[in-house]
Design a protein around this motif. Sequence first.
Motif, PDB file in Angstrom:
ATOM      1  N   GLU A  43      35.168  44.956  33.899  1.00 27.16           N
ATOM      2  CA  GLU A  43      35.167  45.222  35.214  1.00 27.16           C
ATOM      3  C   GLU A  43      34.667  44.716  36.691  1.00 27.16           C
ATOM      4  OE1 GLU A  43      34.191  50.214  37.081  1.00 27.16           O
ATOM      5  OE2 GLU A  43      35.097  50.008  34.858  1.00 27.16           O
ATOM      6  N   LYS A  44      33.265  43.601  36.303  1.00 25.57           N
ATOM      7  CA  LYS A  44      32.851  43.132  37.043  1.00 25.57           C
ATOM      8  C   LYS A  44      33.695  41.778  37.516  1.00 25.57           C
ATOM      9  CE  LYS A  44      27.918  45.182  35.663  1.00 25.57           C
ATOM     10  NZ  LYS A  44      27.321  44.838  36.043  1.00 25.57           N
ATOM     11  N   LEU A  45      34.718  41.599  36.737  1.00 25.46           N
ATOM     12  CA  LEU A  45      35.119  40.048  36.853  1.00 25.46           C
ATOM     13  C   LEU A  45      36.240  40.113  37.483  1.00 25.46           C
ATOM     14  CD1 LEU A  45      34.771  36.858  35.949  1.00 25.46           C
ATOM     15  CD2 LEU A  45      35.734  37.022  34.197  1.00 25.46           C
ATOM     16  N   LEU A  46      37.180  41.757  36.866  1.00 21.80           N
ATOM     17  CA  LEU A  46      38.304  41.475  37.661  1.00 21.80           C
ATOM     18  C   LEU A  46      38.347  40.983  39.269  1.00 21.80           C
ATOM     19  CD1 LEU A  46      39.842  44.628  35.446  1.00 21.80           C
ATOM     20  CD2 LEU A  46      40.752  42.209  35.280  1.00 21.80           C
ATOM     21  N   THR A  47      39.534  40.202  39.443  1.00 22.81           N
ATOM     22  CA  THR A  47      39.588  40.508  41.128  1.00 22.81           C
ATOM     23  C   THR A  47      40.149  41.592  41.664  1.00 22.81           C
ATOM     24  OG1 THR A  47      39.908  38.385  40.490  1.00 22.81           O
ATOM     25  CG2 THR A  47      41.340  38.382  42.352  1.00 22.81           C
ATOM     26  N   ARG A  48      41.212  42.153  40.559  1.00 18.66           N
ATOM     27  CA  ARG A  48      42.108  43.308  42.072  1.00 18.66           C
ATOM     28  C   ARG A  48      41.910  44.439  41.763  1.00 18.66           C
ATOM     29  NH1 ARG A  48      46.290  40.833  44.192  1.00 18.66           N
ATOM     30  NH2 ARG A  48      46.343  38.402  43.699  1.00 18.66           N
TER      31      ARG A  48
ATOM     32  N   ASP B 270      50.628  26.705  31.089  1.00 12.37           N
ATOM     33  CA  ASP B 270      51.262  27.025  32.711  1.00 12.37           C
ATOM     34  C   ASP B 270      50.949  28.028  33.761  1.00 12.37           C
ATOM     35  OD1 ASP B 270      52.720  24.799  31.454  1.00 12.37           O
ATOM     36  OD2 ASP B 270      54.662  25.684  31.663  1.00 12.37           O
ATOM     37  N   GLU B 271      50.858  29.037  33.370  1.00 12.40           N
ATOM     38  CA  GLU B 271      49.450  30.184  34.121  1.00 12.40           C
ATOM     39  C   GLU B 271      48.062  30.510  33.830  1.00 12.40           C
ATOM     40  OE1 GLU B 271      52.311  33.403  34.309  1.00 12.40           O
ATOM     41  OE2 GLU B 271      53.266  32.956  32.529  1.00 12.40           O
ATOM     42  N   VAL B 272      47.839  30.352  32.991  1.00 12.66           N
ATOM     43  CA  VAL B 272      46.238  30.445  32.267  1.00 12.66           C
ATOM     44  C   VAL B 272      45.735  29.360  32.115  1.00 12.66           C
ATOM     45  CG1 VAL B 272      45.114  32.021  30.964  1.00 12.66           C
ATOM     46  CG2 VAL B 272      47.092  32.751  32.040  1.00 12.66           C
ATOM     47  N   ASP B 273      44.405  29.238  32.924  1.00 16.10           N
ATOM     48  CA  ASP B 273      43.481  27.729  32.478  1.00 16.10           C
ATOM     49  C   ASP B 273      42.117  28.643  31.697  1.00 16.10           C
ATOM     50  OD1 ASP B 273      42.505  29.073  34.851  1.00 16.10           O
ATOM     51  OD2 ASP B 273      42.240  26.839  35.957  1.00 16.10           O
ATOM     52  N   GLU B 274      41.854  29.764  31.760  1.00 14.94           N
ATOM     53  CA  GLU B 274      40.871  31.035  30.706  1.00 14.94           C
ATOM     54  C   GLU B 274      41.356  31.623  30.346  1.00 14.94           C
ATOM     55  OE1 GLU B 274      35.867  30.969  31.190  1.00 14.94           O
ATOM     56  OE2 GLU B 274      37.269  29.901  33.158  1.00 14.94           O
ATOM     57  N   LEU B 275      40.519  31.686  29.162  1.00 13.85           N
ATOM     58  CA  LEU B 275      40.323  33.267  28.710  1.00 13.85           C
ATOM     59  C   LEU B 275      38.789  33.563  28.872  1.00 13.85           C
ATOM     60  CD1 LEU B 275      42.893  35.082  26.160  1.00 13.85           C
ATOM     61  CD2 LEU B 275      40.708  35.325  25.917  1.00 13.85           C
ATOM     62  N   ARG B 276      38.458  35.045  28.947  1.00 13.53           N
ATOM     63  CA  ARG B 276      37.600  35.382  28.122  1.00 13.53           C
ATOM     64  C   ARG B 276      37.495  36.502  27.799  1.00 13.53           C
ATOM     65  NH1 ARG B 276      33.142  33.969  33.492  1.00 13.53           N
ATOM     66  NH2 ARG B 276      34.276  32.367  33.751  1.00 13.53           N
ATOM     67  N   TRP B 277      36.500  36.909  26.357  1.00 10.01           N
ATOM     68  CA  TRP B 277      36.487  38.132  25.729  1.00 10.01           C
ATOM     69  C   TRP B 277      35.253  38.427  26.280  1.00 10.01           C
ATOM     70  CZ3 TRP B 277      40.434  40.498  23.745  1.00 10.01           C
ATOM     71  CH2 TRP B 277      41.428  39.439  22.416  1.00 10.01           C
ATOM     72  N   LEU B 278      35.433  40.085  26.731  1.00 14.15           N
ATOM     73  CA  LEU B 278      34.197  41.091  27.804  1.00 14.15           C
ATOM     74  C   LEU B 278      34.534  42.102  27.522  1.00 14.15           C
ATOM     75  CD1 LEU B 278      35.066  39.159  31.113  1.00 14.15           C
ATOM     76  CD2 LEU B 278      33.594  38.036  29.027  1.00 14.15           C
ATOM     77  N   ASP B 279      32.957  42.531  27.113  1.00  9.68           N
ATOM     78  CA  ASP B 279      32.829  44.698  26.964  1.00  9.68           C
ATOM     79  C   ASP B 279      33.541  44.594  27.923  1.00  9.68           C
ATOM     80  OD1 ASP B 279      30.729  45.498  28.853  1.00  9.68           O
ATOM     81  OD2 ASP B 279      29.263  43.405  28.098  1.00  9.68           O
ATOM     82  N   PRO B 280      34.195  45.471  28.267  1.00 10.27           N
ATOM     83  CA  PRO B 280      34.720  46.366  29.289  1.00 10.27           C
ATOM     84  C   PRO B 280      34.049  46.454  30.711  1.00 10.27           C
ATOM     85  CG  PRO B 280      35.186  47.659  27.091  1.00 10.27           C
ATOM     86  CD  PRO B 280      34.219  46.639  26.851  1.00 10.27           C
ATOM     87  N   THR B 281      32.514  46.599  30.497  1.00  9.84           N
ATOM     88  CA  THR B 281      31.937  46.903  31.490  1.00  9.84           C
ATOM     89  C   THR B 281      31.254  45.896  32.361  1.00  9.84           C
ATOM     90  OG1 THR B 281      30.284  48.621  30.942  1.00  9.84           O
ATOM     91  CG2 THR B 281      29.159  47.095  32.786  1.00  9.84           C
ATOM     92  N   ALA B 282      31.541  44.583  31.816  1.00  7.79           N
ATOM     93  CA  ALA B 282      31.516  42.876  32.087  1.00  7.79           C
ATOM     94  C   ALA B 282      32.836  42.496  32.574  1.00  7.79           C
ATOM     95  CB  ALA B 282      30.874  41.835  31.351  1.00  7.79           C
TER      96      ALA B 282
ATOM     97  N   ARG C  43      47.262  29.892  39.635  1.00 10.06           N
ATOM     98  CA  ARG C  43      48.093  29.703  40.813  1.00 10.06           C
ATOM     99  C   ARG C  43      47.083  30.348  41.971  1.00 10.06           C
ATOM    100  NH1 ARG C  43      53.931  31.794  40.762  1.00 10.06           N
ATOM    101  NH2 ARG C  43      54.584  31.945  42.844  1.00 10.06           N
ATOM    102  N   TYR C  44      46.832  31.832  41.546  1.00 12.60           N
ATOM    103  CA  TYR C  44      45.899  32.622  42.038  1.00 12.60           C
ATOM    104  C   TYR C  44      44.651  32.458  42.449  1.00 12.60           C
ATOM    105  CZ  TYR C  44      51.062  34.102  41.894  1.00 12.60           C
ATOM    106  OH  TYR C  44      52.068  34.610  41.583  1.00 12.60           O
ATOM    107  N   ASP C  45      43.799  31.466  41.937  1.00  7.32           N
ATOM    108  CA  ASP C  45      42.253  32.413  41.358  1.00  7.32           C
ATOM    109  C   ASP C  45      41.501  33.025  41.534  1.00  7.32           C
ATOM    110  OD1 ASP C  45      39.861  30.679  41.131  1.00  7.32           O
ATOM    111  OD2 ASP C  45      39.796  30.833  43.172  1.00  7.32           O
ATOM    112  N   ASP C  46      42.334  33.661  40.082  1.00  5.06           N
ATOM    113  CA  ASP C  46      41.938  35.066  40.241  1.00  5.06           C
ATOM    114  C   ASP C  46      41.740  35.158  38.548  1.00  5.06           C
ATOM    115  OD1 ASP C  46      44.576  35.554  39.080  1.00  5.06           O
ATOM    116  OD2 ASP C  46      45.011  36.918  40.278  1.00  5.06           O
ATOM    117  N   TRP C  47      41.017  36.309  38.038  1.00  7.63           N
ATOM    118  CA  TRP C  47      40.546  37.282  37.025  1.00  7.63           C
ATOM    119  C   TRP C  47      42.009  38.321  36.423  1.00  7.63           C
ATOM    120  CZ3 TRP C  47      39.254  34.772  32.586  1.00  7.63           C
ATOM    121  CH2 TRP C  47      38.154  33.410  33.231  1.00  7.63           C
ATOM    122  N   SER C  48      42.665  38.289  35.701  1.00  8.22           N
ATOM    123  CA  SER C  48      43.260  39.659  35.729  1.00  8.22           C
ATOM    124  C   SER C  48      43.948  40.174  34.262  1.00  8.22           C
ATOM    125  CB  SER C  48      44.810  39.169  36.841  1.00  8.22           C
ATOM    126  OG  SER C  48      45.611  38.429  35.721  1.00  8.22           O
TER     127      SER C  48
END
Length: 317
Positions: A118-123, A104-116, A29-34
């Motif tokens: 942080e780089k992917l987060l949108t906000r 209905d709200e999320v179409d993908e989940l990723r497990w990442l190390d904190p450094t990666a 809906r927002y096209d963001d990673w959060s």
Amino acid sequence: MTQEVRAAGAVLWRGAGKATEVALVHRPRYDDWSLPKGKLDPGETTAEAAVREVREETGFEAVLGRYLTRTAYPVPARTGSGTVPKTVDYFSAEAVSGAFAVNDEVDELRWLDPTAAEKLLTRPEDVRVLRAFCEVPVGLTTLVLVRHAKAGKRDDWTGDDDLRPLSEAGLRQASALRRVLALYGPDRVLAAPRLRCVQTVHGIAEDTGIEVRHEPLLSEEGYWPDPVLGLARLLAVAGDGGTPVVCSQGGVIPDLVSALADRDGVELPAARGGVVPSKKGSFWVLSFRPPTAEEGPVLLAADYHPSALPAPSPTRS
């Protein structure tokens, strides 16, 4: 009057060998990673909302740990023009079971190390939450220190004060504690040998399938002849690991928490007159680094929750 929008979420984490991974969700809906989060339902606490939103968005059941921080930003008003303030309270939460499925709200989940992650987060505000999570290691012992619920006025009780029971208001507080403290995954329940203390946590013990164990050194009469011994007893409980819930009294908790914080250099939430807060029916979430061969458990964070009823959010240390 402008109505604040309340929401809650979590940094959901899991162990990956010796590393730690956190979960990020993509919202089409927002096209963001959060970070997983969402609005509070009516009558819900921030802790309950955080666990529910994690389950709904990620498919994982989570056990809460320490409180992290609050973000605040304006959002469009539902009616009329302009904006209203929105706040989101975040917790650390360990994934204990489950699996992701598109919803209905999320179409993908990723497990990442904190450094990666942080780089992917949108906000930017989510980055700040993640950095608050990274300030303290995971895998800590959570000890929940509860002040007994309301038991009426001592002067109005003519019997043995040890047997003074919870009032109707206190029973409501105990019921709320039963719901909220279950989110922390308790596995042991201890209480000062006072009926009001035992009643406050009896439901938690019942749900866990264990008995409430008496801790005389954590009653007012048992603690004050030798506070050092009382502190040592609480540290021994923390050193046993797991997630103990300990119910004590208002004459003990402020001194005990202050002594722990002074010993281990943890800054506590500000309080009126410099007194550590301890309202009836409130609780502290104390996060300890487990003991090593060289030293016992060390307090790393202390978060105060003034109530288990729907109320203002906890203050982070």
